[in-house]
Design a protein around this motif. Structure first.
Motif, PDB file in Angstrom:
ATOM      1  N   ASP B  93     -10.815  -8.867   1.502  1.00  0.00           N
ATOM      2  CA  ASP B  93      -9.873  -9.679   2.271  1.00  0.00           C
ATOM      3  C   ASP B  93      -8.920 -10.416   1.331  1.00  0.00           C
ATOM      4  O   ASP B  93      -7.711 -10.471   1.560  1.00  0.00           O
ATOM      5  CB  ASP B  93     -10.666 -10.661   3.141  1.00  0.00           C
ATOM      6  N   VAL B  94      -9.500 -10.962   0.243  1.00  0.00           N
ATOM      7  CA  VAL B  94      -8.670 -11.664  -0.742  1.00  0.00           C
ATOM      8  C   VAL B  94      -7.708 -10.679  -1.404  1.00  0.00           C
ATOM      9  O   VAL B  94      -6.536 -10.996  -1.648  1.00  0.00           O
ATOM     10  CB  VAL B  94      -9.544 -12.362  -1.812  1.00  0.00           C
ATOM     11  N   ALA B  95      -8.197  -9.460  -1.686  1.00  0.00           N
ATOM     12  CA  ALA B  95      -7.353  -8.446  -2.330  1.00  0.00           C
ATOM     13  C   ALA B  95      -6.175  -8.083  -1.425  1.00  0.00           C
ATOM     14  O   ALA B  95      -5.048  -7.931  -1.900  1.00  0.00           O
ATOM     15  CB  ALA B  95      -8.177  -7.204  -2.653  1.00  0.00           C
ATOM     16  N   ILE B  96      -6.426  -7.971  -0.117  1.00  0.00           N
ATOM     17  CA  ILE B  96      -5.337  -7.646   0.809  1.00  0.00           C
ATOM     18  C   ILE B  96      -4.314  -8.777   0.821  1.00  0.00           C
ATOM     19  O   ILE B  96      -3.113  -8.555   0.719  1.00  0.00           O
ATOM     20  CB  ILE B  96      -5.882  -7.400   2.233  1.00  0.00           C
ATOM     21  N   GLN B  97      -4.816 -10.007   0.897  1.00  0.00           N
ATOM     22  CA  GLN B  97      -3.902 -11.156   0.913  1.00  0.00           C
ATOM     23  C   GLN B  97      -3.081 -11.227  -0.374  1.00  0.00           C
ATOM     24  O   GLN B  97      -1.898 -11.574  -0.354  1.00  0.00           O
ATOM     25  CB  GLN B  97      -4.695 -12.455   1.118  1.00  0.00           C
ATOM     26  N   ALA B 162      -6.495  -6.537   8.284  1.00  0.00           N
ATOM     27  CA  ALA B 162      -7.026  -5.265   7.788  1.00  0.00           C
ATOM     28  C   ALA B 162      -6.765  -4.143   8.791  1.00  0.00           C
ATOM     29  O   ALA B 162      -6.338  -3.046   8.421  1.00  0.00           O
ATOM     30  CB  ALA B 162      -8.520  -5.399   7.511  1.00  0.00           C
ATOM     31  N   LEU B 163      -6.981  -4.457  10.066  1.00  0.00           N
ATOM     32  CA  LEU B 163      -6.784  -3.441  11.110  1.00  0.00           C
ATOM     33  C   LEU B 163      -5.321  -3.008  11.187  1.00  0.00           C
ATOM     34  O   LEU B 163      -5.015  -1.806  11.254  1.00  0.00           O
ATOM     35  CB  LEU B 163      -7.239  -4.015  12.456  1.00  0.00           C
ATOM     36  N   LEU B 164      -4.410  -3.985  11.119  1.00  0.00           N
ATOM     37  CA  LEU B 164      -2.979  -3.663  11.162  1.00  0.00           C
ATOM     38  C   LEU B 164      -2.601  -2.768   9.977  1.00  0.00           C
ATOM     39  O   LEU B 164      -1.883  -1.773  10.136  1.00  0.00           O
ATOM     40  CB  LEU B 164      -2.143  -4.944  11.163  1.00  0.00           C
ATOM     41  N   VAL B 165      -3.107  -3.130   8.783  1.00  0.00           N
ATOM     42  CA  VAL B 165      -2.789  -2.343   7.585  1.00  0.00           C
ATOM     43  C   VAL B 165      -3.311  -0.914   7.752  1.00  0.00           C
ATOM     44  O   VAL B 165      -2.615   0.057   7.439  1.00  0.00           O
ATOM     45  CB  VAL B 165      -3.371  -3.015   6.318  1.00  0.00           C
TER      46      VAL B 165
END
Lengths: 57, 250
Positions: B93-97, B162-165
């Motif tokens: 989650d942090v990596a996505i942000q 995450a789902l949107l990505v």
């Protein structure tokens, strides 16, 4: 070398404005990314320092 | 516990990622910066001029690396999204942000450098052709995913992003095959892994160096932001306090 002189290198055969504006915008973006991270990091560290000082006081 | 699970747990631990990430950040940053200086100097000053496009083609040493990276980074973030949704690994989650703003900036650069290159080559900054439009959608996907987090309650925001990505991955093959499926003004693929490039080695070698440089720099940028985000998110954790006390004092 593809150019005879430095001024020819800058001119890029009449395409200088396109080439240099592209690379210039890219460098500006990288500097922007660096500054943004630096500010966020400094703010986070300051916040933790304040917490620590409050607890030690 | 098996070795692979040990690895999994280590990379799920914030202090470990913060500490080891620093070494990777320094390594990737210095390799990336060195490669970029070499690739750009080679491409801008040494590579021969293009007989059709003149010197405007030199934008390729910036445009193609960022266009590749914009898509690869998106795929990487989608993989992180799967890791978050399936294994509930918080670091993903942090990596996505951390990665989304980097991807947005890189995609923006791909669009802007493409537009600037388009003016002397096509005679226009912009056309609504399939390649350009699908890249614009990629930028909106990055920006949309960034905007989603602050709009939702914290306990569901990470999962929703995450789902949107992941759903947005549908756009990646559209970008890739847009130049084959539709009649586009944009030219076909520049480099293929399976074929010899159409351009001479004196042109594609600096291009490959620049591409490698950008992949290293992407790792550097994402790790740097990720480590900052860990300090922001875990400011109450003992590892973060110890780090600040040791390295920045009170």
């Amino acid at each position: 070398m593809a150019f005879e002189s430095f001024s020819e290198f800058l001119a890029m055969g009449r395409h200088g404005v396109y080439v240099w504006s592209s690379f210039g915008i890219a460098c500006a973006c990288f500097i922007g990314l660096a500054i943004e991270d630096r500010v966020a990091r400094a703010r986070a560290i300051k916040r933790i320092q304040q917490q620590l000082r409050r607890e030690n006081a | 516990m098996s070795r692979s699970w040990q690895w999994f747990h280590r990379w799920g631990s914030s202090p470990y990622v913060f500490r080891v990430g620093r070494r990777w950040q320094i390594g990737l940053g210095s390799i990336g910066a060195t490669l970029l200086l070499i690739g750009w100097f080679w491409g801008l000053a040494i590579a021969p001029v293009d007989y059709q496009q003149g010197n405007s083609y030199r934008i390729i040493f910036l445009h193609v690396p960022v266009a590749f990276l914009a898509q690869s980074l998106y795929m990487g973030l989608a993989v992180a999204g799967v890791v978050l949704l399936v294994w509930k690994m918080k670091i993903a989650d942090v990596a996505i942000q951390a990665g989304l703003p980097v991807g947005a900036v890189i995609t923006f650069l791909a669009l802007v450098t493409g537009a600037i290159w388009g003016k002397p080559t096509w005679g226009t900054y912009w056309v609504w052709d399939a390649r350009l439009t699908s890249m614009l959608i990629l930028l909106f996907l990055y920006l949309g995913a960034m905007a989603l987090r602050p709009a939702l309650p914290a306990d569901v925001a990470g999962k929703a992003v995450a789902l949107l990505v992941i759903v947005g991955v549908i756009n990646i093959p559209i970008i890739k095959y847009s130049v084959e499926w539709w009649n586009t003004l944009h030219q076909g693929e520049t480099l293929k892994l399976t074929e010899r490039p159409a351009m001479p080695a004196s042109m594609w070698m600096p291009l490959v160096v620049s591409i490698l440089a950008f992949y290293c720099l992407a790792g550097y940028w994402v790790l740097k932001r990720l480590r900052t985000l860990l300090l922001v998110r875990e400011s109450k954790a003992s590892w973060a306090r110890e780090y600040v006390e040791q390295h920045h004092g009170l």
